[in-house]
Design a protein around this motif. Structure first.
Motif: not given
Length: 117
Positions: A4-18, A35-40, A84-86, A92-95
């Motif tokens: 839903d956020l992606e539709e309203r705001s276009p900054p790429p989503l990066v997931l930081i996952v553990g 949906l996510a541009r990159y996963v770290i 930052q290189s994405v 948008r960074i989702l931890i």
């Protein structure tokens, strides 16, 4: 919510996952494909845990198997640097993945670094 956020705001989503060892990494990551541009992926520092956390390299492989671009990082600071290189613009960074990881990040933000395994 992220879609839903992606539709309203276009900054790429990066997931930081553990996440901890008992979690279904593929099941967790699959909904982020497309949906996510990159996963770290990062280790989850959990002293005295009943189950060990998943290794970042294994999580990155699960993300790639789910159709996501992914890499492993040794810690949150490195993951943020990689993010930052994405893209040159805002992100948008989702931890996510583990409450232990969220607690660790909040402790770092407050200046109280948690102990690692």
């Amino acid at each position: 919510t992220m879609a839903d956020l992606e539709e309203r705001s276009p900054p790429p989503l990066v997931l930081i996952v553990g996440m901890m060892g008992q979690k279904d990494a593929a099941g967790f990551l699959q909904p982020f494909a497309g949906l996510a541009r990159y996963v770290i992926t990062v280790p989850v520092p959990v002293p005295g845990a009943h189950q060990p956390p998943q290794l970042p390299d294994d999580l990155a492989k699960a993300a790639r198997d789910a159709g996501l671009d992914a890499t492993a990082a040794p810690d949150i600071a490195a993951a943020l640097a990689i993010s930052q290189s994405v893209d040159d613009g805002p992100l948008r960074i989702l931890i996510c993945g583990s409450l232990y990881l969220a607690g660790h990040v909040l402790a770092l933000q407050d200046g109280h670094e948690t102990q690692s395994n």
